[in-house]
Design a protein around this motif. Structure first.
Motif, PDB file in Angstrom:
ATOM      1  N   VAL A 221     113.428 -31.069  16.366  1.00 55.81           N
ATOM      2  CA  VAL A 221     113.692 -31.307  14.936  1.00 55.81           C
ATOM      3  C   VAL A 221     112.997 -30.251  14.087  1.00 55.81           C
ATOM      4  O   VAL A 221     113.578 -29.691  13.146  1.00 55.81           O
ATOM      5  CB  VAL A 221     113.228 -32.723  14.529  1.00 55.81           C
ATOM      6  N   LEU A 222     111.735 -29.951  14.411  1.00 55.85           N
ATOM      7  CA  LEU A 222     110.958 -28.998  13.618  1.00 55.85           C
ATOM      8  C   LEU A 222     111.513 -27.578  13.693  1.00 55.85           C
ATOM      9  O   LEU A 222     111.246 -26.758  12.818  1.00 55.85           O
ATOM     10  CB  LEU A 222     109.496 -29.000  14.079  1.00 55.85           C
ATOM     11  N   GLU A 223     112.303 -27.291  14.715  1.00 57.09           N
ATOM     12  CA  GLU A 223     112.881 -25.956  14.862  1.00 57.09           C
ATOM     13  C   GLU A 223     114.271 -25.855  14.246  1.00 57.09           C
ATOM     14  O   GLU A 223     114.993 -24.888  14.465  1.00 57.09           O
ATOM     15  CB  GLU A 223     112.951 -25.584  16.350  1.00 57.09           C
ATOM     16  N   SER A 224     114.642 -26.829  13.425  1.00 55.38           N
ATOM     17  CA  SER A 224     115.971 -26.838  12.805  1.00 55.38           C
ATOM     18  C   SER A 224     116.182 -25.607  11.939  1.00 55.38           C
ATOM     19  O   SER A 224     115.320 -25.228  11.150  1.00 55.38           O
ATOM     20  CB  SER A 224     116.150 -28.093  11.938  1.00 55.38           C
ATOM     21  N   GLY A 225     117.366 -25.016  12.091  1.00 50.10           N
ATOM     22  CA  GLY A 225     117.750 -23.909  11.231  1.00 50.10           C
ATOM     23  C   GLY A 225     118.425 -24.408   9.973  1.00 50.10           C
ATOM     24  O   GLY A 225     118.543 -25.626   9.744  1.00 50.10           O
ATOM     25  N   GLN A 226     118.884 -23.480   9.137  1.00 48.25           N
ATOM     26  CA  GLN A 226     119.552 -23.830   7.893  1.00 48.25           C
ATOM     27  C   GLN A 226     120.771 -24.707   8.165  1.00 48.25           C
ATOM     28  O   GLN A 226     121.646 -24.369   8.950  1.00 48.25           O
ATOM     29  CB  GLN A 226     119.998 -22.543   7.169  1.00 48.25           C
ATOM     30  N   GLY A 227     120.824 -25.885   7.517  1.00 43.77           N
ATOM     31  CA  GLY A 227     121.970 -26.773   7.647  1.00 43.77           C
ATOM     32  C   GLY A 227     122.003 -27.612   8.908  1.00 43.77           C
ATOM     33  O   GLY A 227     122.967 -28.332   9.147  1.00 43.77           O
ATOM     34  N   GLU A 228     120.951 -27.526   9.747  1.00 36.77           N
ATOM     35  CA  GLU A 228     120.964 -28.242  11.026  1.00 36.77           C
ATOM     36  C   GLU A 228     120.124 -29.509  11.013  1.00 36.77           C
ATOM     37  O   GLU A 228     120.229 -30.324  11.916  1.00 36.77           O
ATOM     38  CB  GLU A 228     120.411 -27.347  12.147  1.00 36.77           C
ATOM     39  N   ARG A 232     120.320 -32.476  13.847  1.00 38.70           N
ATOM     40  CA  ARG A 232     119.310 -32.454  14.925  1.00 38.70           C
ATOM     41  C   ARG A 232     118.490 -33.741  14.922  1.00 38.70           C
ATOM     42  O   ARG A 232     118.138 -34.274  15.996  1.00 38.70           O
ATOM     43  CB  ARG A 232     118.393 -31.243  14.764  1.00 38.70           C
ATOM     44  N   LEU A 233     118.164 -34.240  13.724  1.00 37.94           N
ATOM     45  CA  LEU A 233     117.391 -35.480  13.626  1.00 37.94           C
ATOM     46  C   LEU A 233     118.147 -36.629  14.276  1.00 37.94           C
ATOM     47  O   LEU A 233     117.570 -37.414  15.049  1.00 37.94           O
ATOM     48  CB  LEU A 233     117.100 -35.782  12.154  1.00 37.94           C
ATOM     49  N   TYR A 234     119.437 -36.732  14.002  1.00 31.29           N
ATOM     50  CA  TYR A 234     120.240 -37.812  14.581  1.00 31.29           C
ATOM     51  C   TYR A 234     120.309 -37.681  16.102  1.00 31.29           C
ATOM     52  O   TYR A 234     120.119 -38.660  16.829  1.00 31.29           O
ATOM     53  CB  TYR A 234     121.645 -37.791  13.976  1.00 31.29           C
ATOM     54  N   TRP A 235     120.569 -36.458  16.590  1.00 29.43           N
ATOM     55  CA  TRP A 235     120.653 -36.249  18.039  1.00 29.43           C
ATOM     56  C   TRP A 235     119.332 -36.598  18.710  1.00 29.43           C
ATOM     57  O   TRP A 235     119.297 -37.286  19.744  1.00 29.43           O
ATOM     58  CB  TRP A 235     121.038 -34.789  18.321  1.00 29.43           C
ATOM     59  N   LEU A 254     109.755 -39.011  14.207  1.00 31.25           N
ATOM     60  CA  LEU A 254     110.910 -38.189  13.841  1.00 31.25           C
ATOM     61  C   LEU A 254     111.095 -38.112  12.329  1.00 31.25           C
ATOM     62  O   LEU A 254     111.439 -37.053  11.790  1.00 31.25           O
ATOM     63  CB  LEU A 254     112.171 -38.732  14.515  1.00 31.25           C
ATOM     64  N   VAL A 255     110.874 -39.212  11.631  1.00 30.34           N
ATOM     65  CA  VAL A 255     110.981 -39.187  10.165  1.00 30.34           C
ATOM     66  C   VAL A 255     109.915 -38.262   9.580  1.00 30.34           C
ATOM     67  O   VAL A 255     110.187 -37.449   8.693  1.00 30.34           O
ATOM     68  CB  VAL A 255     110.854 -40.604   9.573  1.00 30.34           C
ATOM     69  N   ASP A 256     108.694 -38.350  10.092  1.00 24.08           N
ATOM     70  CA  ASP A 256     107.618 -37.478   9.595  1.00 24.08           C
ATOM     71  C   ASP A 256     107.965 -36.004   9.820  1.00 24.08           C
ATOM     72  O   ASP A 256     107.699 -35.153   8.970  1.00 24.08           O
ATOM     73  CB  ASP A 256     106.299 -37.804  10.298  1.00 24.08           C
ATOM     74  N   ALA A 257     108.551 -35.699  10.972  1.00 26.28           N
ATOM     75  CA  ALA A 257     108.924 -34.315  11.262  1.00 26.28           C
ATOM     76  C   ALA A 257     109.969 -33.821  10.271  1.00 26.28           C
ATOM     77  O   ALA A 257     109.872 -32.705   9.743  1.00 26.28           O
ATOM     78  CB  ALA A 257     109.457 -34.204  12.694  1.00 26.28           C
ATOM     79  N   ALA A 258     110.982 -34.649  10.014  1.00 28.85           N
ATOM     80  CA  ALA A 258     112.046 -34.244   9.082  1.00 28.85           C
ATOM     81  C   ALA A 258     111.515 -34.098   7.660  1.00 28.85           C
ATOM     82  O   ALA A 258     111.846 -33.141   6.956  1.00 28.85           O
ATOM     83  CB  ALA A 258     113.186 -35.258   9.132  1.00 28.85           C
ATOM     84  N   VAL A 259     110.681 -35.045   7.230  1.00 28.79           N
ATOM     85  CA  VAL A 259     110.136 -35.000   5.874  1.00 28.79           C
ATOM     86  C   VAL A 259     109.261 -33.766   5.680  1.00 28.79           C
ATOM     87  O   VAL A 259     109.234 -33.154   4.605  1.00 28.79           O
ATOM     88  CB  VAL A 259     109.352 -36.289   5.570  1.00 28.79           C
TER      89      VAL A 259
END
Length: 284
Positions: A221-228, A232-235, A254-259
Motif C-alpha cells: 500500500v505504501l508503495e502506491s503510485g499515482q492513482g493506485e 492497492r488498498l482494496y487488494w 491498512l487504514v493507517d498506511a493509506a491515511v
C-alpha cells in the motif's frame, strides 16, 4: 431559466461545472488547437478557457466568464471525480434493444446489494443518469458497458450533462430529486482500474508468518503510485483478511498506511470494510 442559471444552481451545491453545446460537447474551443505537434499537453494550467472538463469550476465568477465567452452554450457539464466526496455517474442507456436500467438491477442482484435511491436525471434519449458519491482517491475511470450492457460509468476525467441542459434530442430533466447516495461498496471494485500484479506471496502461511505477510501488504500500500492507492488498498485488504489474522489489526494497519499517504480517513475505512465484507468469490 438560462443555461448559466441552471449551472450556477448546481455550482451552489458544490459541483464543478462548465458550459456545453447541444451536442453535449464542451462549448469553448481549445486555445491550443494551433500549437505545434509535440507541444506539452495543457489541462488548464495556462489559465485560459477551452480545456473541456478540466475547465470545470465551482467559482461563480469564473463560471459566468466562461458562459460569457460561449453565448451559444445550451447546457452545462458536471465534472465527476472531484473532491473528498466525488461524483460518480452511472449512465443507463435504453436504446437499440438494450435496457441499461434492467442490467443495473441484475448486476446489483448478482452481488447481493440494494441500489439506494439517489439523484436521477432523465436523459433526452430515454435513459437515466444516476448520481452517486464515489470512493475518494480511487482510480475510477470512464468505461462503456464494462459493468453490463447499456451501463456506462463516468469517473475522474468524465462528466455528466446537468439537468436543465438542452441537447439536439431534447432536455435533460430531474426524474428523482433524492439526495446523492454512496455507490454500493460491493460494486466499487468493478469500477476500478486493476493494479499491476504484485510480486508478493499469497498470504496463506501458518501463524508466525502471518505478521510478516501483513507487513508486506502494508508495504504494498505504501508503495502506491499515482492513482493506485485505493485499488492497492482494496487488494491488500482482501489478501490480508484471507490470512485469518485479527480483523481489527488488519483494518488499523491498512487504514493507517493509506491515511499516511493522504487518503481521507472515511474513504480508506470504507474501502477496507468493503474488502472485509466481500464474498471470497468476488475478491480480485
Amino acid at each position: 431559466m438560462t443555461p448559466l442559471e441552471y449551472a450556477l444552481r448546481m455550482q451552489e451545491r458544490g459541483y464543478h461545472v462548465f458550459p456545453t453545446t447541444r451536442m453535449k460537447l464542451p462549448a469553448l474551443r481549445s486555445p491550443h488547437r494551433n500549437d505545434p505537434p509535440g507541444a506539452p499537453r495543457c489541462r488548464g494550467e495556462c489559465g485560459r478557457f477551452g480545456h473541456g472538463v478540466h475547465d470545470a469550476t465551482n467559482d461563480p465568477d469564473r463560471l459566468a466568464d466562461m458562459f460569457a465567452a460561449a453565448p451559444y452554450a445550451a447546457g452545462y457539464g458536471v465534472a465527476c471525480g472531484r473532491g473528498d466526496y466525488p461524483l460518480l455517474g452511472v449512465d443507463l442507456d435504453r436504446k437499440n434493444g438494450v435496457d441499461g436500467v434492467a442490467a443495473f438491477i441484475r448486476l446489483a442482484e448478482q452481488y447481493g446489494v440494494t441500489i439506494p435511491d439517489t439523484t436521477t436525471i432523465a436523459t433526452a434519449s430515454g435513459g437515466q443518469h444516476r448520481w452517486f458519491i464515489g470512493p475518494a482517491g480511487a482510480p475510477v475511470q470512464n468505461s462503456a458497458s464494462k459493468l453490463g450492457p447499456g451501463i456506462d460509468v463516468r469517473g475522474y476525467g468524465g462528466y455528466l450533462i446537468g439537468p436543465g441542459s438542452m441537447t439536439t434530442k431534447g432536455a435533460y430533466t430531474v426524474a428523482h430529486a433524492h439526495p446523492v447516495a454512496e455507490f454500493p461498496d460491493a460494486l466499487v471494485p468493478l469500477t476500478l482500474t486493476p493494479p499491476p500484479k504484485p510480486r508478493l506471496p499469497m498470504p496463506t502461511m501458518p501463524g508466525p508468518r502471518r505478521g510478516a505477510a501483513l507487513l508486506g501488504l502494508v508495504k504494498f500500500v505504501l508503495e502506491s503510485g499515482q492513482g493506485e492507492l485505493n485499488n492497492r488498498l482494496y487488494w491488500a485488504a482482501c489478501r490480508a483478511y484471507e490470512t485469518g489474522t485479527d480483523a481489527d489489526a488488519i483494518s488499523r494497519a491498512l487504514v493507517d498506511a493509506a491515511v499516511s499517504l493522504g487518503h481521507p480517513d472515511r474513504a480508506a475505512e470504507r474501502t477496507v470494510s468493503s474488502a472485509r465484507n466481500a464474498p471470497t468469490r468476488n475478491r480480485p
